[in-house]
Design an enzyme around this catalytic site. Structure first.
Site, PDB file in Angstrom:
ATOM      1  N   ASP A 266      -6.360   8.035  -1.019  1.00 19.97           N
ATOM      2  CA  ASP A 266      -5.756   7.294   0.192  1.00 19.97           C
ATOM      3  C   ASP A 266      -4.502   7.945   0.917  1.00 19.97           C
ATOM      4  OD1 ASP A 266      -7.698   5.310  -0.398  1.00 19.97           O
ATOM      5  OD2 ASP A 266      -6.217   4.248  -1.817  1.00 19.97           O
TER       6      ASP A 266
ATOM      7  N   GLU B  68       0.937  -1.398  -0.125  1.00 21.93           N
ATOM      8  CA  GLU B  68       0.018   0.023   0.154  1.00 21.93           C
ATOM      9  C   GLU B  68       1.087   1.261   0.207  1.00 21.93           C
ATOM     10  OE1 GLU B  68      -3.212   0.340  -0.194  1.00 21.93           O
ATOM     11  OE2 GLU B  68      -3.952  -1.474  -0.032  1.00 21.93           O
TER      12      GLU B  68
END
Length: 150
Positions: free
Chosen positions: A75, A59
């Site tokens: 994000d 991520e």
């Protein structure tokens, strides 16, 4: 020529101060393992520290200031927490802000609030399925290399 070079120098200095960097603190692999263990991630909602390490690697690459624009939402931080559901960035229409936090707080070097929010997400989902990095790269795989030697 001298004036243009001076102007260019001032412009570069201004941009260097005015624009935020894209790289925050990069947490080393073993340091991140220790942080996750210390914060009770082993066994949390049926996950392992290796699961979380793989998630964080894919991520954010262990970068506390990671950012990804998904179009209508974004994000933020080491766990790549989404602005539509979990944090408030002041730009995402219909945001829920379920973690009651500004998204910018998820991009500083203190990851305690990131940890609280990531655990809330995993608790509500009963696992790590909200994270595509985990679903696409980690789920169902041998993840022992993420914690080996730590």
């Amino acid at each position: 020529m001298r004036k243009s070079m001076l102007f260019l120098g001032f412009l570069l200095a201004f941009l260097g101060l005015a624009l935020p960097g894209t790289q925050g603190r990069i947490i080393s692999r073993c340091e991140m393992v220790k942080i996750l263990r210390r914060n009770g991630f082993e066994g949390f909602e049926g996950t392992t520290v290796a699961d979380w390490m793989c998630l964080v690697k894919h991520e954010s690459d262990y970068n506390t200031k990671a950012y990804n624009n998904n179009g209508p939402s974004r994000d933020y931080g080491i766990f790549q927490i989404n602005s539509k559901y979990w944090c408030n960035d002041g730009r995402t229409a219909g945001a829920k802000n379920a973690c009651h936090i500004s998204c910018s707080k998820l991009q500083d070097d203190n990851i305690e609030d990131d940890i609280r929010c990531a655990k809330k997400i995993a608790r509500e989902a009963h696992g790590l399925t909200p994270w595509y990095g985990w679903k696409d790269h980690c789920r169902g795989r041998n993840l022992s290399s993420y914690v080996r030697g730590c």
